[in-house]
Design a protein around this motif. Structure first.
Motif, mmCIF file in Angstrom:
data_model
loop_
_atom_site.group_PDB
_atom_site.id
_atom_site.type_symbol
_atom_site.label_atom_id
_atom_site.label_comp_id
_atom_site.label_asym_id
_atom_site.label_seq_id
_atom_site.Cartn_x
_atom_site.Cartn_y
_atom_site.Cartn_z
ATOM 1 N N GLN A 150 40.684 -62.923 103.924
ATOM 2 C CA GLN A 150 39.712 -62.520 104.950
ATOM 3 C C GLN A 150 38.707 -63.637 105.213
ATOM 4 O O GLN A 150 38.432 -63.984 106.364
ATOM 5 N N VAL A 151 38.151 -64.194 104.138
ATOM 6 C CA VAL A 151 37.155 -65.257 104.259
ATOM 7 C C VAL A 151 37.759 -66.483 104.946
ATOM 8 O O VAL A 151 37.120 -67.136 105.778
ATOM 9 N N ARG A 173 38.031 -65.768 108.669
ATOM 10 C CA ARG A 173 36.683 -65.840 109.246
ATOM 11 C C ARG A 173 36.289 -67.288 109.502
ATOM 12 O O ARG A 173 35.643 -67.610 110.512
ATOM 13 N N THR A 211 37.250 -69.584 115.290
ATOM 14 C CA THR A 211 35.986 -69.997 115.890
ATOM 15 C C THR A 211 36.113 -69.987 117.406
ATOM 16 O O THR A 211 37.222 -69.929 117.947
ATOM 17 N N ASP A 215 38.227 -55.900 109.802
ATOM 18 C CA ASP A 215 37.080 -56.703 109.367
ATOM 19 C C ASP A 215 36.163 -56.982 110.555
ATOM 20 O O ASP A 215 36.497 -57.749 111.449
ATOM 21 N N GLU A 230 33.535 -58.681 110.579
ATOM 22 C CA GLU A 230 32.934 -60.015 110.505
ATOM 23 C C GLU A 230 33.872 -61.103 111.033
ATOM 24 O O GLU A 230 33.495 -62.264 111.108
ATOM 25 N N ILE A 231 35.107 -60.732 111.374
ATOM 26 C CA ILE A 231 36.041 -61.703 111.941
ATOM 27 C C ILE A 231 35.940 -61.647 113.457
ATOM 28 O O ILE A 231 36.214 -60.618 114.075
ATOM 29 N N ASN A 232 35.542 -62.755 114.047
ATOM 30 C CA ASN A 232 35.447 -62.858 115.503
ATOM 31 C C ASN A 232 36.488 -63.872 115.995
ATOM 32 O O ASN A 232 37.079 -64.610 115.211
#
Length: 324
Positions: free
Chosen positions: A74-75, A78, A82, A111, A113-115
């Motif tokens: 996941q990180v 993320r 971009t 998630d 926080e994932i854009n």
């Protein structure tokens, strides 16, 4: 399939030059730090970007290891998704995906926080039921109110088949209607079935280009007399059987190795099979086929649309062809 997708991603980043590669490397290391080894163990292709890790991941229990990998994955996403490098991940045949892969995909989709990330998945709804892992994961995503757009892809209509035939041979639709109606009757509007059936008609001389009239023509009685196939796999099998024996043999071996295979790996298996058959070949006085000639024969399958060639790898154009 996920590892294949990220291998393509790594290649794309490398092709964009050293500056982009360095930027991505720094973004990944800043986000994951010393745990990059957890990623590269599963996705060795990422070493092309971040290099070989200097430390090995700490050994933990299998359940804890899975949870750790999910979090680090996941990180990682993320960090790489971009505004300047948005990620679109497409995976086909989700009905065959293993449970861990489905969990990874759904973890990313849920998630918040994932854009700059879009996931597109396709599957055959007639091959899953209420107890299938994919059904469970989709239900869980809907329960979490994750936005999902369902697109149900049907077979082509009779009019659509006529448009496809008309565009393919550059003949007006009103003229192709009698021909396309038969094509529709034989194929049921299955897109792969239609294109391969047209190719088969061309191979057999039932669809041909007339130099005299400078247009495509067809033998309507011959087309109508073609046997109905139970499914597209039967048509693919007939088409494969028309290829040279050496080509058929290599395609069968390739099908056993997967939907995609590098030439070097295929050559290893061909060598092993030839070694096992060497005694029989010697007794019969036959000569073992050369690898180069077998690869050149695979080019026939590429020309027929059964395989695709990407670099040094051969890929089945469709899973139904692999199954055939």
């Amino acid at each position: 399939a996920i590892d294949v997708a990220f291998n393509e991603y790594a290649n794309i980043i490398i092709q964009q030059g050293p500056q982009t590669t360095l930027e991505m490397k720094q973004a990944i290391i800043d986000a994951i730090n010393t745990d990059v080894g957890v990623l590269t163990e599963v996705f060795p292709c990422l070493c092309k970007i971040i290099g070989k890790p200097t430390t090995t991941p700490i050994e933990i229990t299998s359940v804890a290891a899975q949870n750790r990998f999910k979090f680090i994955f996941q990180v990682f996403v993320r960090a790489i998704a971009t505004p300047s490098h948005p990620i679109v991940l497409f995976l086909d045949d989700l009905q065959w995906a293993d449970e861990l892969s489905l969990q990874l995909i759904c973890t990313l989709a849920a998630d918040t926080e994932i854009n700059n990330f879009l996931f597109i998945g396709s599957y055959r709804d007639n091959e899953i039921d209420d107890t299938h892992p994919l059904t469970t994961q989709l239900y869980d995503l809907k329960r979490k109110e994750v936005a999902i757009i369902d697109i149900h892809v049907e077979c082509m209509s009779k009019d659509d088949v006529n448009t496809l035939v008309s565009d393919s041979i550059n003949v007006q639709e009103q003229l192709t209607r009698p021909f396309s109606d038969i094509v529709y009757k034989k194929t049921g509007g299955n897109a792969l079935f239609v294109t391969q059936f047209l190719q088969l008609l061309w191979d057999e001389g039932l669809l041909f280009y007339s130099l005299e009239y400078k247009t495509w023509q067809w033998k309507i009685d011959g087309v109508d007399g073609k046997n109905l196939f139970d499914h597209v796999g039967a048509l693919m099998a007939e088409k494969i059987c028309q290829l040279p024996i050496g080509c058929q043999y290599t395609i069968k071996l390739l099908a056993c190795l997967g939907s995609k295979c590098n030439e070097s790996i295929l050559a290893l298996f061909l060598s092993r099979v030839e070694d096992l058959q060497g005694g029989v070949s010697a007794k019969r006085g036959t000569r073992k086929p050369e690898h180069k000639s077998q690869f050149s024969m695979l080019d026939l399958a590429v020309d027929e649309g059964l395989l695709k060639k990407e670099g040094s790898s051969y890929i089945f154009a469709h899973d139904q062809i692999q199954h055939s």
